[in-house]
Design a protein around this motif. Structure first.
Motif, PDB file in Angstrom:
ATOM      1  N   THR A   1      48.896 -19.516  58.231  1.00  0.00           N
ATOM      2  CA  THR A   1      48.541 -20.520  59.230  1.00  0.00           C
ATOM      3  C   THR A   1      49.680 -20.895  60.170  1.00  0.00           C
ATOM      4  OG1 THR A   1      49.095 -22.332  57.714  1.00  0.00           O
ATOM      5  CG2 THR A   1      46.818 -21.555  57.710  1.00  0.00           C
ATOM      6  N   THR A   2      50.886 -20.425  59.909  1.00  0.00           N
ATOM      7  CA  THR A   2      51.984 -20.759  60.811  1.00  0.00           C
ATOM      8  C   THR A   2      51.726 -20.107  62.165  1.00  0.00           C
ATOM      9  OG1 THR A   2      53.497 -20.858  58.972  1.00  0.00           O
ATOM     10  CG2 THR A   2      54.478 -20.644  61.152  1.00  0.00           C
ATOM     11  N   PRO A   3      51.626 -20.896  63.237  1.00  0.00           N
ATOM     12  CA  PRO A   3      51.305 -20.329  64.545  1.00  0.00           C
ATOM     13  C   PRO A   3      52.528 -19.668  65.177  1.00  0.00           C
ATOM     14  CG  PRO A   3      51.538 -22.694  64.735  1.00  0.00           C
ATOM     15  CD  PRO A   3      51.720 -22.350  63.267  1.00  0.00           C
ATOM     16  N   VAL A   4      52.819 -18.439  64.755  1.00  0.00           N
ATOM     17  CA  VAL A   4      53.985 -17.744  65.293  1.00  0.00           C
ATOM     18  C   VAL A   4      53.695 -17.124  66.645  1.00  0.00           C
ATOM     19  CG1 VAL A   4      54.953 -17.252  63.034  1.00  0.00           C
ATOM     20  CG2 VAL A   4      53.383 -15.626  64.057  1.00  0.00           C
ATOM     21  N   GLY A   5      52.428 -17.044  67.028  1.00  0.00           N
ATOM     22  CA  GLY A   5      52.053 -16.395  68.277  1.00  0.00           C
ATOM     23  C   GLY A   5      52.726 -16.953  69.513  1.00  0.00           C
ATOM     24  N   PRO A   6      52.635 -18.272  69.786  1.00  0.00           N
ATOM     25  CA  PRO A   6      53.254 -18.797  70.995  1.00  0.00           C
ATOM     26  C   PRO A   6      54.762 -18.569  71.044  1.00  0.00           C
ATOM     27  CG  PRO A   6      51.698 -20.385  70.102  1.00  0.00           C
ATOM     28  CD  PRO A   6      51.837 -19.279  69.086  1.00  0.00           C
ATOM     29  N   ALA A   7      55.436 -18.737  69.902  1.00  0.00           N
ATOM     30  CA  ALA A   7      56.878 -18.508  69.871  1.00  0.00           C
ATOM     31  C   ALA A   7      57.183 -17.047  70.133  1.00  0.00           C
ATOM     32  CB  ALA A   7      57.453 -18.946  68.526  1.00  0.00           C
ATOM     33  N   LEU A   8      56.402 -16.162  69.515  1.00  0.00           N
ATOM     34  CA  LEU A   8      56.592 -14.731  69.725  1.00  0.00           C
ATOM     35  C   LEU A   8      56.285 -14.364  71.173  1.00  0.00           C
ATOM     36  CD1 LEU A   8      57.118 -11.876  68.649  1.00  0.00           C
ATOM     37  CD2 LEU A   8      54.705 -11.771  68.030  1.00  0.00           C
ATOM     38  N   ALA A   9      55.199 -14.906  71.715  1.00  0.00           N
ATOM     39  CA  ALA A   9      54.830 -14.607  73.097  1.00  0.00           C
ATOM     40  C   ALA A   9      55.920 -15.059  74.060  1.00  0.00           C
ATOM     41  CB  ALA A   9      53.500 -15.276  73.442  1.00  0.00           C
ATOM     42  N   ALA A  10      56.479 -16.247  73.818  1.00  0.00           N
ATOM     43  CA  ALA A  10      57.546 -16.745  74.682  1.00  0.00           C
ATOM     44  C   ALA A  10      58.792 -15.877  74.556  1.00  0.00           C
ATOM     45  CB  ALA A  10      57.864 -18.200  74.334  1.00  0.00           C
ATOM     46  N   ARG A  11      59.097 -15.491  73.313  1.00  0.00           N
ATOM     47  CA  ARG A  11      60.303 -14.701  73.065  1.00  0.00           C
ATOM     48  C   ARG A  11      60.182 -13.307  73.676  1.00  0.00           C
ATOM     49  NH1 ARG A  11      60.331 -15.456  67.959  1.00  0.00           N
ATOM     50  NH2 ARG A  11      59.753 -13.398  67.221  1.00  0.00           N
ATOM     51  N   THR A  12      58.994 -12.744  73.676  1.00  0.00           N
ATOM     52  CA  THR A  12      58.812 -11.399  74.215  1.00  0.00           C
ATOM     53  C   THR A  12      58.402 -11.411  75.690  1.00  0.00           C
ATOM     54  OG1 THR A  12      56.543 -11.395  73.380  1.00  0.00           O
ATOM     55  CG2 THR A  12      58.212 -10.372  71.978  1.00  0.00           C
ATOM     56  N   GLY A  13      58.178 -12.583  76.254  1.00  0.00           N
ATOM     57  CA  GLY A  13      57.850 -12.690  77.672  1.00  0.00           C
ATOM     58  C   GLY A  13      56.433 -12.268  78.020  1.00  0.00           C
ATOM     59  N   ILE A  14      55.499 -12.345  77.071  1.00  0.00           N
ATOM     60  CA  ILE A  14      54.133 -11.885  77.330  1.00  0.00           C
ATOM     61  C   ILE A  14      53.135 -13.020  77.518  1.00  0.00           C
ATOM     62  CG2 ILE A  14      54.472  -9.698  76.118  1.00  0.00           C
ATOM     63  CD1 ILE A  14      52.917 -10.936  73.736  1.00  0.00           C
ATOM     64  N   SER A  15      53.599 -14.258  77.429  1.00  0.00           N
ATOM     65  CA  SER A  15      52.671 -15.394  77.417  1.00  0.00           C
ATOM     66  C   SER A  15      51.812 -15.480  78.677  1.00  0.00           C
ATOM     67  CB  SER A  15      53.429 -16.703  77.199  1.00  0.00           C
ATOM     68  OG  SER A  15      54.413 -16.868  78.191  1.00  0.00           O
ATOM     69  N   THR A  16      52.278 -14.971  79.800  1.00  0.00           N
ATOM     70  CA  THR A  16      51.495 -15.053  81.039  1.00  0.00           C
ATOM     71  C   THR A  16      50.880 -13.713  81.437  1.00  0.00           C
ATOM     72  OG1 THR A  16      53.467 -14.645  82.385  1.00  0.00           O
ATOM     73  CG2 THR A  16      52.917 -16.950  81.919  1.00  0.00           C
ATOM     74  N   LEU A  17      51.106 -12.675  80.637  1.00  0.00           N
ATOM     75  CA  LEU A  17      50.583 -11.349  80.982  1.00  0.00           C
ATOM     76  C   LEU A  17      49.139 -11.197  80.498  1.00  0.00           C
ATOM     77  CD1 LEU A  17      53.666  -9.121  80.039  1.00  0.00           C
ATOM     78  CD2 LEU A  17      52.984  -9.932  82.314  1.00  0.00           C
ATOM     79  N   PRO A  18      48.282 -10.580  81.303  1.00  0.00           N
ATOM     80  CA  PRO A  18      46.900 -10.377  80.855  1.00  0.00           C
ATOM     81  C   PRO A  18      46.798  -9.307  79.770  1.00  0.00           C
ATOM     82  CG  PRO A  18      47.232  -9.422  83.033  1.00  0.00           C
ATOM     83  CD  PRO A  18      48.505 -10.130  82.681  1.00  0.00           C
ATOM     84  N   ALA A  19      45.758  -9.395  78.978  1.00  0.00           N
ATOM     85  CA  ALA A  19      45.499  -8.401  77.942  1.00  0.00           C
ATOM     86  C   ALA A  19      45.406  -7.022  78.578  1.00  0.00           C
ATOM     87  CB  ALA A  19      44.222  -8.737  77.199  1.00  0.00           C
ATOM     88  N   GLY A  20      45.995  -6.038  77.919  1.00  0.00           N
ATOM     89  CA  GLY A  20      45.978  -4.677  78.434  1.00  0.00           C
ATOM     90  C   GLY A  20      47.185  -4.310  79.257  1.00  0.00           C
ATOM     91  N   THR A  21      48.074  -5.272  79.510  1.00  0.00           N
ATOM     92  CA  THR A  21      49.294  -4.977  80.263  1.00  0.00           C
ATOM     93  C   THR A  21      50.220  -4.110  79.411  1.00  0.00           C
ATOM     94  OG1 THR A  21      49.172  -7.074  81.451  1.00  0.00           O
ATOM     95  CG2 THR A  21      51.315  -5.972  81.421  1.00  0.00           C
ATOM     96  N   VAL A  22      50.690  -3.000  79.967  1.00  0.00           N
ATOM     97  CA  VAL A  22      51.626  -2.119  79.260  1.00  0.00           C
ATOM     98  C   VAL A  22      53.044  -2.643  79.484  1.00  0.00           C
ATOM     99  CG1 VAL A  22      52.532   0.235  79.081  1.00  0.00           C
ATOM    100  CG2 VAL A  22      50.091  -0.139  79.478  1.00  0.00           C
ATOM    101  N   THR A  23      53.749  -2.895  78.388  1.00  0.00           N
ATOM    102  CA  THR A  23      55.115  -3.413  78.485  1.00  0.00           C
ATOM    103  C   THR A  23      56.162  -2.334  78.230  1.00  0.00           C
ATOM    104  OG1 THR A  23      55.184  -4.063  76.146  1.00  0.00           O
ATOM    105  CG2 THR A  23      54.378  -5.713  77.749  1.00  0.00           C
ATOM    106  N   HIS A  24      55.746  -1.215  77.635  1.00  0.00           N
ATOM    107  CA  HIS A  24      56.679  -0.125  77.365  1.00  0.00           C
ATOM    108  C   HIS A  24      55.886   1.154  77.144  1.00  0.00           C
ATOM    109  CE1 HIS A  24      59.432   2.406  74.908  1.00  0.00           C
ATOM    110  NE2 HIS A  24      60.315   1.942  75.758  1.00  0.00           N
ATOM    111  N   SER A  25      56.469   2.276  77.535  1.00  0.00           N
ATOM    112  CA  SER A  25      55.828   3.564  77.272  1.00  0.00           C
ATOM    113  C   SER A  25      56.894   4.620  77.033  1.00  0.00           C
ATOM    114  CB  SER A  25      54.929   3.981  78.444  1.00  0.00           C
ATOM    115  OG  SER A  25      55.725   4.234  79.592  1.00  0.00           O
ATOM    116  N   ALA A  26      56.513   5.640  76.291  1.00  0.00           N
ATOM    117  CA  ALA A  26      57.405   6.771  76.019  1.00  0.00           C
ATOM    118  C   ALA A  26      56.535   7.961  75.647  1.00  0.00           C
ATOM    119  CB  ALA A  26      58.362   6.433  74.878  1.00  0.00           C
TER     120      ALA A  26
END
Length: 198
Positions: free
Chosen positions: A42-67
């Protein structure tokens, strides 16, 4: 001498006298384990993780890395090129999360409008990050590559989510249908935004 005292204590204590103490320890351990599990789930790690990774404002399906995907993980005989991508999706709490996945482009020339896409939802492959199919391939390659290659020969590109938390930060929500559904749909969005041929 202490060892003798310990032995003497157990020699003079009846099983009936130990049972309430044993129940108390068992109950205490069960409560502690339940609390630890509840905290993990139940610990809501999502918002902290989203803020830390810079994805909180990105829409679903956005590619952040590829190789490029390692050739050993390509669907045999049918793949022209393949990539490992990291994209934005949601976790079991509905919070922004990252997932890795694969994009397989078939051999040949894409039809007008691009290759149609199949989103492959892989079965159980393990719970550790190293078990993600984009790291190790399908859990049962002899079975999975057979039908995947059939689809590619029929003219489909294939995208495949590893699922959020399996190969990326956060907890893998094993058997959570809602989270898996988002991961599977969002990898289609990611694949289409990443590869112009699909």
């Amino acid at each position: 001498d202490p060892p003798g005292n310990v032995v003497q204590m157990y020699n003079t204590t009846t099983l009936g006298e130990l049972m309430p103490f044993r129940r108390q320890i068992t109950t205490s351990l069960a409560v502690a384990a339940s609390a630890a599990l509840a905290l993990t789930l139940t610990t809501p790690v999502g918002p902290a993780l989203a803020a830390r990774t810079g994805i909180s404002t990105l829409p679903a399906g956005t590619v952040t890395h590829s190789a490029p995907l390692a050739k050993a993980l390509w669907i045999p005989g049918t793949t022209r090129t393949a990539y490992k991508i990291t994209y934005v999706t949601s976790n079991t709490f509905g919070q922004k999360a990252l997932s890795t996945g694969e994009v397989f482009i078939p051999k040949g020339t894409a039809p007008k409008g691009g290759w149609p896409v199949i989103s492959w939802a892989h079965g159980t492959s393990g719970m550790a990050d190293k078990c993600a199919p984009s790291n190790t391939g399908p859990a049962l390659a002899s079975r999975d590559f057979a039908y995947l290659s059939t689809w590619m020969k029929q003219g489909y590109a294939i995208v495949a989510s590893d699922y959020a938390g399996l190969g990326t930060p956060g907890q893998h929500a094993y058997l959570d249908g809602k989270a898996a559904a988002h991961n599977i749909v969002d990898v289609v969005k990611a694949g289409r935004s990443f590869a112009s041929e699909i």
